[in-house]
Scaffold this motif. Sequence first.
Motif, PDB file in Angstrom:
ATOM      1  N   GLY A   1      21.323   0.020   2.780  1.00  0.00           N
ATOM      2  CA  GLY A   1      21.061  -0.075   0.860  1.00  0.00           C
ATOM      3  C   GLY A   1      19.893   1.272   0.413  1.00  0.00           C
ATOM      4  O   GLY A   1      20.320   1.696  -0.162  1.00  0.00           O
ATOM      5  N   LEU A   2      18.696   0.316   1.335  1.00  0.00           N
ATOM      6  CA  LEU A   2      17.315   0.412  -0.010  1.00  0.00           C
ATOM      7  C   LEU A   2      17.394   1.968   0.656  1.00  0.00           C
ATOM      8  O   LEU A   2      17.317   3.064   0.121  1.00  0.00           O
ATOM      9  N   THR A   3      16.955   2.236   2.283  1.00  0.00           N
ATOM     10  CA  THR A   3      17.351   3.644   3.084  1.00  0.00           C
ATOM     11  C   THR A   3      18.159   4.152   2.665  1.00  0.00           C
ATOM     12  O   THR A   3      17.583   5.840   1.968  1.00  0.00           O
ATOM     13  N   ALA A   4      19.359   4.316   2.224  1.00  0.00           N
ATOM     14  CA  ALA A   4      20.676   4.878   1.750  1.00  0.00           C
ATOM     15  C   ALA A   4      19.981   5.294   0.620  1.00  0.00           C
ATOM     16  O   ALA A   4      20.286   7.050   0.104  1.00  0.00           O
TER      17      ALA A   4
ATOM     18  N   SER B   1       1.035  -1.256   0.318  1.00  0.00           N
ATOM     19  CA  SER B   1      -0.067   0.049   0.046  1.00  0.00           C
ATOM     20  C   SER B   1       1.041   1.766  -0.221  1.00  0.00           C
ATOM     21  O   SER B   1       2.684   1.093   0.242  1.00  0.00           O
ATOM     22  N   PRO B   2       0.495   2.378  -0.332  1.00  0.00           N
ATOM     23  CA  PRO B   2       1.249   3.604  -0.146  1.00  0.00           C
ATOM     24  C   PRO B   2       1.628   3.488   1.705  1.00  0.00           C
ATOM     25  O   PRO B   2       3.356   3.884   0.916  1.00  0.00           O
ATOM     26  N   ALA B   3       1.902   3.290   2.666  1.00  0.00           N
ATOM     27  CA  ALA B   3       2.471   3.061   3.619  1.00  0.00           C
ATOM     28  C   ALA B   3       3.423   2.414   3.458  1.00  0.00           C
ATOM     29  O   ALA B   3       4.603   2.129   4.063  1.00  0.00           O
ATOM     30  N   GLY B   4       2.661   0.599   3.199  1.00  0.00           N
ATOM     31  CA  GLY B   4       4.237   0.195   2.780  1.00  0.00           C
ATOM     32  C   GLY B   4       5.303   0.328   2.047  1.00  0.00           C
ATOM     33  O   GLY B   4       6.166  -0.116   2.373  1.00  0.00           O
ATOM     34  N   ALA B   5       4.781   0.869   1.042  1.00  0.00           N
ATOM     35  CA  ALA B   5       6.097   1.387  -0.134  1.00  0.00           C
ATOM     36  C   ALA B   5       6.780   2.398   1.041  1.00  0.00           C
ATOM     37  O   ALA B   5       7.843   1.830   0.829  1.00  0.00           O
ATOM     38  N   ARG B   6       6.651   3.499   1.894  1.00  0.00           N
ATOM     39  CA  ARG B   6       7.094   4.114   2.377  1.00  0.00           C
ATOM     40  C   ARG B   6       8.267   3.241   3.785  1.00  0.00           C
ATOM     41  O   ARG B   6       8.901   3.259   3.848  1.00  0.00           O
ATOM     42  N   THR B   7       7.035   2.151   4.179  1.00  0.00           N
ATOM     43  CA  THR B   7       7.133   1.183   5.330  1.00  0.00           C
ATOM     44  C   THR B   7       8.832   0.327   4.733  1.00  0.00           C
ATOM     45  O   THR B   7      10.000   0.152   5.310  1.00  0.00           O
ATOM     46  N   HIS B   8       8.543  -0.210   3.401  1.00  0.00           N
ATOM     47  CA  HIS B   8       9.726  -1.240   2.628  1.00  0.00           C
ATOM     48  C   HIS B   8      10.751  -0.048   2.782  1.00  0.00           C
ATOM     49  O   HIS B   8      12.107  -0.658   2.752  1.00  0.00           O
ATOM     50  N   ILE B   9      11.613   1.183   2.057  1.00  0.00           N
ATOM     51  CA  ILE B   9      12.337   1.880   1.956  1.00  0.00           C
ATOM     52  C   ILE B   9      12.581   2.520   2.938  1.00  0.00           C
ATOM     53  O   ILE B   9      13.508   2.480   3.304  1.00  0.00           O
ATOM     54  N   ARG B  10      12.486   2.365   3.842  1.00  0.00           N
ATOM     55  CA  ARG B  10      12.307   2.745   5.662  1.00  0.00           C
ATOM     56  C   ARG B  10      13.017   1.374   5.987  1.00  0.00           C
ATOM     57  O   ARG B  10      14.268   1.438   7.393  1.00  0.00           O
ATOM     58  N   CYS B  11      12.005   0.192   5.799  1.00  0.00           N
ATOM     59  CA  CYS B  11      12.805  -0.740   7.108  1.00  0.00           C
ATOM     60  C   CYS B  11      13.747  -2.343   6.524  1.00  0.00           C
ATOM     61  O   CYS B  11      14.145  -2.693   6.853  1.00  0.00           O
TER      62      CYS B  11
END
Length: 176
Positions: free
Chosen positions: A20-23, A6-16
């Motif tokens: 390397g993804l977070t960076a 979901s939109p919230a899930g996409a944000r969670t994914h890039i943060r958690c």
Amino acid sequence: IHLDYSPAGARTHIRCFHPGLTAAAAQVIEIEDQLGRNNQPMSSYKTSGGPRWALFSIWRPLKPVLRDPLALGDQRTFLPKDYLPVNVKTPYLGQPSLEGQTHDTPSYLARYSDGHQWYWIQGQKPEEVLVIGLFDSSMEGVNTASGGTLHSSVELEGAEGEQARESLELRCLAVW
């Protein structure tokens, strides 16, 4: 029938999901966090001056798909009431202090409707790769899926005796 984020899930994914993804998403995260501190909706990100970002799944069969192809739903045929929010347990990767732990990633399942339209590649070959949108920051607020595509395998009549499909999937972040 599901959409990985979901939109919230996409944000969670890039943060958690992985450091390397977070960076790679640092500029996006910084702007979104500022919006949150200012109590602005995340749908206002697209007018924030931040880069557009999206999550994609790249799906490739290892041999011709003769049974249970991956089908993509036409998001124009899904109503908001068709989306069922769920949380998927997702492992933390690349973070030794969190090894073996998971976090919740908001996603969607969908109710089936005869009104849905589905598309797949008949007899899909390994050189026929699907790129599936999972989230697009420019589409947030336009519809429930925010640029994501609901997908599922489909049973084809008469294909029961064929070999099961085998595939590779790569998920990626694009920032531009």
